[in-house]
Design an enzyme around this catalytic site. Structure first.
Site, mmCIF file in Angstrom:
data_model
loop_
_atom_site.group_PDB
_atom_site.id
_atom_site.type_symbol
_atom_site.label_atom_id
_atom_site.label_comp_id
_atom_site.label_asym_id
_atom_site.label_seq_id
_atom_site.Cartn_x
_atom_site.Cartn_y
_atom_site.Cartn_z
ATOM 1 N N LYS A 142 -2.041 16.547 0.251
ATOM 2 C CA LYS A 142 -3.300 17.235 -0.505
ATOM 3 C C LYS A 142 -4.220 17.755 -0.179
ATOM 4 C CE LYS A 142 -3.465 17.861 -5.455
ATOM 5 N NZ LYS A 142 -3.703 18.824 -5.067
ATOM 6 N N LYS A 172 -9.951 10.380 1.271
ATOM 7 C CA LYS A 172 -10.196 10.545 0.095
ATOM 8 C C LYS A 172 -9.704 10.236 -0.992
ATOM 9 C CE LYS A 172 -12.640 14.573 -0.764
ATOM 10 N NZ LYS A 172 -12.832 16.557 -0.991
ATOM 11 N N LYS A 178 -5.229 20.324 4.447
ATOM 12 C CA LYS A 178 -6.407 21.277 4.309
ATOM 13 C C LYS A 178 -5.420 22.797 4.642
ATOM 14 C CE LYS A 178 -10.452 21.680 1.575
ATOM 15 N NZ LYS A 178 -10.758 20.776 0.771
ATOM 16 N N THR A 223 -14.446 18.106 -10.928
ATOM 17 C CA THR A 223 -14.999 17.410 -9.218
ATOM 18 C C THR A 223 -16.126 18.027 -9.937
ATOM 19 O OG1 THR A 223 -13.261 19.093 -8.252
ATOM 20 C CG2 THR A 223 -15.527 18.081 -7.148
ATOM 21 N N ASN A 226 -18.041 25.723 -8.549
ATOM 22 C CA ASN A 226 -17.315 25.470 -9.680
ATOM 23 C C ASN A 226 -17.800 24.510 -9.318
ATOM 24 O OD1 ASN A 226 -15.048 23.116 -9.607
ATOM 25 N ND2 ASN A 226 -14.113 24.652 -10.792
ATOM 26 N N SER A 231 -6.281 16.402 -9.953
ATOM 27 C CA SER A 231 -5.298 17.170 -9.917
ATOM 28 C C SER A 231 -4.031 16.094 -10.325
ATOM 29 C CB SER A 231 -5.254 17.429 -8.678
ATOM 30 O OG SER A 231 -6.504 18.823 -7.724
HETATM 31 P P1 NAD Z 1 -16.817 27.833 -5.011
HETATM 32 O O1 NAD Z 1 -16.507 29.511 -4.507
HETATM 33 O O2 NAD Z 1 -16.720 27.753 -6.415
HETATM 34 O O3 NAD Z 1 -18.061 28.117 -5.440
HETATM 35 C C1 NAD Z 1 -19.003 27.837 -3.222
HETATM 36 C C2 NAD Z 1 -20.720 27.562 -3.895
HETATM 37 O O4 NAD Z 1 -20.946 27.627 -2.253
HETATM 38 C C3 NAD Z 1 -20.865 29.863 -4.240
HETATM 39 O O5 NAD Z 1 -22.538 29.368 -5.088
HETATM 40 C C4 NAD Z 1 -21.063 29.962 -2.818
HETATM 41 O O6 NAD Z 1 -22.322 31.352 -3.262
HETATM 42 C C5 NAD Z 1 -22.239 28.813 -1.915
HETATM 43 N N1 NAD Z 1 -21.995 29.193 -1.106
HETATM 44 C C6 NAD Z 1 -21.434 29.871 0.355
HETATM 45 N N2 NAD Z 1 -21.848 29.685 1.589
HETATM 46 C C7 NAD Z 1 -22.814 29.584 0.943
HETATM 47 C C8 NAD Z 1 -24.367 29.265 2.200
HETATM 48 N N3 NAD Z 1 -23.810 29.837 3.480
HETATM 49 N N4 NAD Z 1 -25.903 28.981 1.509
HETATM 50 C C9 NAD Z 1 -25.165 28.903 0.162
HETATM 51 N N5 NAD Z 1 -24.559 28.920 -0.635
HETATM 52 C C10 NAD Z 1 -23.392 29.274 -0.070
HETATM 53 O O7 NAD Z 1 -16.510 26.682 -4.179
HETATM 54 P P2 NAD Z 1 -15.834 24.955 -4.856
HETATM 55 O O8 NAD Z 1 -15.448 24.691 -5.276
HETATM 56 O O9 NAD Z 1 -17.470 25.030 -5.309
HETATM 57 O O10 NAD Z 1 -16.682 24.227 -3.532
HETATM 58 C C11 NAD Z 1 -17.677 24.313 -3.007
HETATM 59 C C12 NAD Z 1 -17.582 22.736 -2.223
HETATM 60 O O11 NAD Z 1 -16.946 21.055 -2.779
HETATM 61 C C13 NAD Z 1 -16.887 22.516 -1.236
HETATM 62 O O12 NAD Z 1 -17.786 21.946 0.258
HETATM 63 C C14 NAD Z 1 -15.705 22.404 -1.250
HETATM 64 O O13 NAD Z 1 -15.169 21.444 -0.385
HETATM 65 C C15 NAD Z 1 -15.590 21.390 -1.892
HETATM 66 N N6 NAD Z 1 -15.039 20.660 -2.945
HETATM 67 C C16 NAD Z 1 -14.460 20.930 -4.346
HETATM 68 C C17 NAD Z 1 -13.332 20.899 -5.277
HETATM 69 C C18 NAD Z 1 -12.367 21.434 -6.147
HETATM 70 O O14 NAD Z 1 -12.257 20.575 -7.242
HETATM 71 N N7 NAD Z 1 -12.888 22.581 -6.345
HETATM 72 C C19 NAD Z 1 -13.677 19.495 -5.050
HETATM 73 C C20 NAD Z 1 -13.850 18.684 -3.798
HETATM 74 C C21 NAD Z 1 -14.946 18.920 -2.883
#
Ligand code: NAD
Length: 431
Positions: free
Chosen positions: A80, A104, A116, A204, A235, A364
């Site tokens: 996953k 996790k 991943k 999340t 997100n 999920s």
């Molecule tokens: P997303 O694409 O919705 O948002 C990513 C954000 O990061 C955006 O605002 C983008 O502008 C910003 N960003 C990108 N590059 C950057 C930089 N160099 N400096 C500053 N900001 C930057 O992604 P997300 O789903 O919110 O995921 C964010 C983090 O959370 C990731 O590390 C992801 O692995 C982790 N995560 C996500 C989920 C999920 O359900 N979506 C679950 C667990 C962990």
């Protein structure tokens, strides 16, 4: 000297996420005295897939893309983990992210392993129809390497419910008509109308908020009036900020790929969300905020710091300047091992990623169960279940941390690794 100047003078170390997760794993393996044979299994990935695939662009030309899927471990259940679309991803970062998924899902007590994947691409450079073709062709190329009982992707950076709907539709289209509906749970994080879970979008960020709330309750700290900064307003960052604001906390700084804005008097989370939606995702120029240098973000005055963007953002260079009393890791791997040592020595606590952002994979799991059992769960019920599950996991980590006198990350790793070790010991190694 300001942090910006300090950083400009220093050569930034290029520590990879893989190095980071391996250091964390090795330290935890020592703590639990992990069986050396099981350690050999867990320090490598089960499968690593690199795919090059062609897609026709809007202008008629064909472009070749590079996609990845790494399956780290499936001792506890199907693989996953999310799919990330980002120009910086490579095999090592995907391996690191897959390993974090294993820890996790194990920590959360879910029947899953860790994986991943993603595509090395800057999605901003492509039209929506190109992104759809890229996603569908990638899904086709992945073939039976993913599957509802084998490996279940979900959204991550730059992928969303729409991406998941394209994957589900493509995967289901490759099946015989009578089999199609049985394969809906090949991905989670789908739109609600296509088998998605009510509230999966916020799962999340809600989980990040809950862990901060549980931590604060344990310390008898009132979140109302506390200030926070968020890196990444996607997100995870947006929803975490949304729930913190509802609790009375104040966002005073936010950074994303476009830049960094601050206002010590507070930035309205909903106002910023609407403003950025109307500006193609860019929030620079939001009324009553000022832009600052990227490097000055982590040294902003605040109580809580939420990295919710990419890995390796809090480093040995900026950790000494962090003013928050709590770092809540919304992102995966945002803090290097060296930076965490600095934070802990300064009395700053860290809610580790594998606990802090686990609301996503727990959500999920609910979606997967809902699809598998042909059920439809209501939002209220889902949020109650998420709250209960996150609270149980948080309490387990806190208890282990207090009993063993170790930090929360070490405690989380101990629980996660011991669960996997137990499964291997019970089953043995084939043949
Ligand atoms: P997303 O694409 O919705 O948002 C990513 C954000 O990061 C955006 O605002 C983008 O502008 C910003 N960003 C990108 N590059 C950057 C930089 N160099 N400096 C500053 N900001 C930057 O992604 P997300 O789903 O919110 O995921 C964010 C983090 O959370 C990731 O590390 C992801 O692995 C982790 N995560 C996500 C989920 C999920 O359900 N979506 C679950 C667990 C962990």
């Amino acid at each position: 000297m300001t942090l910006t100047k300090e950083l400009k003078q220093k050569e930034q170390p290029k520590q990879g996420m893989l190095e980071n997760v391996m250091k964390q794993f090795n330290a935890a393996a020592e703590l639990v005295d992990l069986n050396p044979n099981i350690k050999k299994i867990l320090e490598v990935t089960n499968n690593e897939l690199i795919i090059h695939f062609p897609v026709r662009m809007d202008n008629g030309e064909v472009e070749i893309f590079k996609g990845y899927r790494v399956q780290h471990n499936n001792a506890l259940g199907p693989y996953k983990g999310g799919l990330r679309y980002h120009p910086t991803i490579d095999i090592d970062s995907v391996k690191a992210l897959a390993m974090w998924m294993t820890w996790k899902t194990s920590l959360a007590g879910l029947p899953y392993g860790g994986a991943k994947g993603g595509i090395q691409i800057d999605p901003k450079k492509y039209s929506n129809s190109e992104l759809e073709r890229i996603t569908r062709r990638f899904t086709y190329a992945l073939g039976e390497n993913i599957g509802p009982e084998h490996d279940i992707p979900a959204p991550d950076v730059n992928t969303n419910a729409q991406t998941m709907a394209w994957i589900a539709d493509t995967y289901m289209s490759t099946k015989a008509p009578s089999e199609r509906s049985k394969n809906q749970h090949v991905v989670t994080g789908k739109p609600v109308g296509s088998g998605g879970l009510e509230g999966r979008d916020r799962a999340t960020g809600f989980g990040v908020f809950l862990t901060i709330k549980f931590w604060a309750e344990n310390k008898k700290i009132d979140l109302s009036g506390k200030t926070f900064i968020v890196q990444g307003f996607g997100n995870v960052g947006y929803w975490a900020a949304h729930f913190l604001e509802l609790e009375g906390a104040k966002m005073v700084g936010v950074q994303d790929a476009f830049g960094t804005i601050v206002n010590p008097e507070g930035i309205s989370v909903e106002g910023l969300f609407d403003f950025s939606k109307n500006n193609s995702g860019n929030f620079i120029g939001f009324p009553n905020s000022s832009s600052i240098a990227k490097e000055d973000f982590f040294s902003l005055d605040c109580d809580i710091c939420i990295p919710a963007a990419l890995g390796n953002q809090i480093t040995a260079e900026n950790a000494p300047f962090i003013k928050a009393f709590l770092v809540a890791e919304g992102a995966n791997g945002p803090t290097t091992v060296e930076a965490e040592q600095i934070l802990l020595s300064r009395g700053i606590e860290v809610i580790p990623d594998i606990l802090c952002n686990s609301g996503g994979v727990i959500g999920s799991y609910f979606e997967w169960l809902q699809n598998r059992n042909g059920e439809l769960w209501e939002l209220e019920e889902i949020l109650v279940r998420l709250n209960k599950k996150m609270s149980e996991v948080f309490k387990k980590v806190l208890k282990a941390s207090e009993e063993k006198g170790i930090d929360m990350r070490s405690a989380a790793y101990v629980i996660a690794i011991e669960r996997i070790e137990k499964a291997y010991i019970q089953r043995g190694i084939f043949p």
